[in-house]
Design an enzyme around this catalytic site. Structure first.
Site, mmCIF file in Angstrom:
data_model
loop_
_atom_site.group_PDB
_atom_site.id
_atom_site.type_symbol
_atom_site.label_atom_id
_atom_site.label_comp_id
_atom_site.label_asym_id
_atom_site.label_seq_id
_atom_site.Cartn_x
_atom_site.Cartn_y
_atom_site.Cartn_z
ATOM 1 N N SER A 55 -4.561 0.662 -4.420
ATOM 2 C CA SER A 55 -4.053 1.178 -3.476
ATOM 3 C C SER A 55 -2.679 1.813 -3.502
ATOM 4 C CB SER A 55 -2.632 -0.318 -3.219
ATOM 5 O OG SER A 55 -4.173 -1.725 -3.583
ATOM 6 N N SER A 68 -1.861 5.824 -2.676
ATOM 7 C CA SER A 68 -2.303 7.490 -3.158
ATOM 8 C C SER A 68 -1.313 8.326 -2.375
ATOM 9 C CB SER A 68 -3.475 6.690 -1.141
ATOM 10 O OG SER A 68 -1.822 7.360 -0.133
ATOM 11 N N MET A 92 0.504 -1.033 0.030
ATOM 12 C CA MET A 92 -0.234 0.215 0.283
ATOM 13 C C MET A 92 0.801 1.096 0.035
ATOM 14 S SD MET A 92 -2.745 -1.078 -0.115
ATOM 15 C CE MET A 92 -3.692 -1.847 0.793
ATOM 16 N N PRO A 93 1.143 1.642 -1.467
ATOM 17 C CA PRO A 93 1.920 2.858 -0.953
ATOM 18 C C PRO A 93 1.943 3.985 -0.819
ATOM 19 C CG PRO A 93 2.989 1.353 -3.172
ATOM 20 C CD PRO A 93 1.937 0.288 -2.532
ATOM 21 N N HIS A 94 2.093 5.167 -0.457
ATOM 22 C CA HIS A 94 1.201 6.254 -0.008
ATOM 23 C C HIS A 94 2.776 7.522 -0.045
ATOM 24 C CE1 HIS A 94 -0.324 10.006 1.745
ATOM 25 N NE2 HIS A 94 0.835 9.956 2.921
#
Length: 85
Positions: free
Chosen positions: A38, A40, A1-3
């Site tokens: 996934s 943001s 879940m890359p942010h």
């Protein structure tokens, strides 16, 4: 879940910031094989006079060995330019 968090000086338009966020998200999805749900992207504006304390020292200088893309400037050069203004 890359942010992904992008910190930059104020002055860019909402259109530019949206385009940047969309482009970063597409590249993250393509390179890391994540779905759109996934990824943001946040954009934080930091005033130039606050850059050294809020960004450079904690996020760049203290994490130098973890940077995959290092800046081509030093904070000393940036602070000197700001004082000349």
């Amino acid at each position: 879940m890359p942010h992904v968090i992008v910190k930059l000086w104020p002055g860019k338009s909402e259109q530019q910031k949206t385009h940047l966020a969309e482009t970063i998200a597409k590249d993250v999805m393509s390179i890391l094989h994540y779905g759109e749900e996934s990824v943001s992207v946040a954009i934080e504006e930091v005033r130039s006079q606050d850059w050294a304390q809020e960004v450079y020292k904690p996020d760049i200088q203290q994490k130098w060995d973890k940077l995959y893309k290092k800046p081509g400037y030093t904070i000393e050069n940036t602070e000197l330019r700001e004082r000349r203004r």
